[in-house]
Design a protein around this motif. Structure first.
Motif, PDB file in Angstrom:
ATOM      1  N   LEU A  89       2.495   4.109  -5.641  1.00 28.35           N
ATOM      2  CA  LEU A  89       3.810   4.327  -6.236  1.00 28.35           C
ATOM      3  C   LEU A  89       4.743   3.156  -5.967  1.00 28.35           C
ATOM      4  O   LEU A  89       4.702   2.530  -4.904  1.00 28.35           O
ATOM      5  CB  LEU A  89       4.423   5.613  -5.692  1.00 28.35           C
ATOM      6  CG  LEU A  89       3.740   6.905  -6.160  1.00 28.35           C
ATOM      7  CD1 LEU A  89       4.241   8.090  -5.354  1.00 28.35           C
ATOM      8  CD2 LEU A  89       3.971   7.134  -7.650  1.00 28.35           C
ATOM      9  N   ARG A  95       6.428  10.393  -2.579  1.00 32.46           N
ATOM     10  CA  ARG A  95       5.022  10.037  -2.331  1.00 32.46           C
ATOM     11  C   ARG A  95       4.217  11.272  -1.937  1.00 32.46           C
ATOM     12  O   ARG A  95       3.088  11.470  -2.396  1.00 32.46           O
ATOM     13  CB  ARG A  95       4.930   8.983  -1.228  1.00 32.46           C
ATOM     14  CG  ARG A  95       5.468   7.614  -1.603  1.00 32.46           C
ATOM     15  CD  ARG A  95       5.227   6.608  -0.496  1.00 32.46           C
ATOM     16  NE  ARG A  95       5.809   5.321  -0.801  1.00 32.46           N
ATOM     17  CZ  ARG A  95       6.937   4.854  -0.254  1.00 32.46           C
ATOM     18  NH1 ARG A  95       7.589   5.589   0.642  1.00 32.46           N
ATOM     19  NH2 ARG A  95       7.411   3.676  -0.599  1.00 32.46           N
ATOM     20  N   THR A 137       4.507   6.949 -15.563  1.00 28.08           N
ATOM     21  CA  THR A 137       3.212   6.979 -14.885  1.00 28.08           C
ATOM     22  C   THR A 137       2.071   7.298 -15.857  1.00 28.08           C
ATOM     23  O   THR A 137       1.206   8.125 -15.545  1.00 28.08           O
ATOM     24  CB  THR A 137       3.218   8.014 -13.740  1.00 28.08           C
ATOM     25  OG1 THR A 137       3.412   9.337 -14.302  1.00 28.08           O
ATOM     26  CG2 THR A 137       4.304   7.730 -12.733  1.00 28.08           C
ATOM     27  N   ASN A 145       3.626   3.676 -11.039  1.00 30.30           N
ATOM     28  CA  ASN A 145       2.510   3.454 -10.124  1.00 30.30           C
ATOM     29  C   ASN A 145       1.661   2.306 -10.618  1.00 30.30           C
ATOM     30  O   ASN A 145       1.626   2.002 -11.814  1.00 30.30           O
ATOM     31  CB  ASN A 145       1.657   4.720  -9.952  1.00 30.30           C
ATOM     32  CG  ASN A 145       0.887   5.083 -11.191  1.00 30.30           C
ATOM     33  OD1 ASN A 145       1.450   5.658 -12.117  1.00 30.30           O
ATOM     34  ND2 ASN A 145      -0.395   4.745 -11.236  1.00 30.30           N
TER      35      ASN A 145
END
Length: 211
Positions: free
Chosen positions: A56, A40, A158, A182
């Motif tokens: 996330l 993160r 992502t 995410n």
């Protein structure tokens, strides 16, 4: 200061100092309770926005899956060359390859090039780490391949954008495969690369291959 901080991508004193200062701020803002917080932190730093940390999602013990795959020297496949370039090459022995460079045919059948490339690889993806930072169409194809029996060790998905990006990541989270993704339309190459590089850093620390 965190004297045990590692950044195998920082090749100069100034670069390391900038990286360390950013990480200290991220630790104070996000927390530092384990490997997920480390990812993160790094992903938030990569986009200059700490709100990324809350977006996330981690499914199926992805850090362990990634470390085990790196220990086995599993290939790392990326959707685009920018992701391939960004992934750290030190600290591990896994080849990092962009799928666009190993397509078995130039005929895409009307699909995007990344989607066609994934389809052409098929079962070669089993046991690999797949990092998708740009192409939601490829992530949708990958999810379909997983449902049909292809078993990557880890998927980092992502992709960014307003067309199928959020939907492809939601689909990834719904299938039984270790993954990092995410929520929403945000994301992109920096986030995918940051997540992969933090796992590589953990692996280098664990194996004593930090240079």
């Amino acid at each position: 200061m965190y004297t045990d901080y590692t950044d195998i991508g920082a090749d100069t004193t100034e670069g390391y100092t900038i990286s360390l200062t950013s990480r200290e701020l991220a630790r104070r803002t996000i927390g530092d309770s384990g490997p997920f917080d480390r990812i993160r932190q790094r992903c938030s730093i990569s986009v200059g926005d700490f709100s990324m940390a809350e977006l996330l999602r981690f499914n199926g013990d992805p850090v362990k899956a990634g470390l085990d795959a790196l220990r086995a020297g599993a290939p790392i496949f990326t959707d685009i060359r920018m992701v391939q370039t960004g992934i750290q090459k030190k600290g591990h022995n896994s080849p990092v390859t962009c799928i666009l460079d190993i397509m078995s045919s130039t005929d895409t059948g009307g699909k995007t090039r990344t989607s066609a490339a994934l389809l052409s690889l098929g079962n070669r993806l089993t046991g690999s780490i797949i990092v998708i930072g740009n192409a939601p169409s490829a992530l949708l194809i990958l999810c379909d391949l997983v449902k049909k029996g292809v078993r990557p060790a880890l998927v980092i998905g992502t992709p960014v954008g307003f067309v199928n990006a959020a939907e492809s990541k939601e689909l990834l989270r719904s299938i039984d495969i270790p993954s990092i993704s995410n929520v929403g339309t945000r994301g992109g190459t920096p986030v995918a690369v940051a997540a992969m590089n933090e796992i590589i850093t953990m692996f280098a620390e664990m194996t004593g291959t930090v240079e």
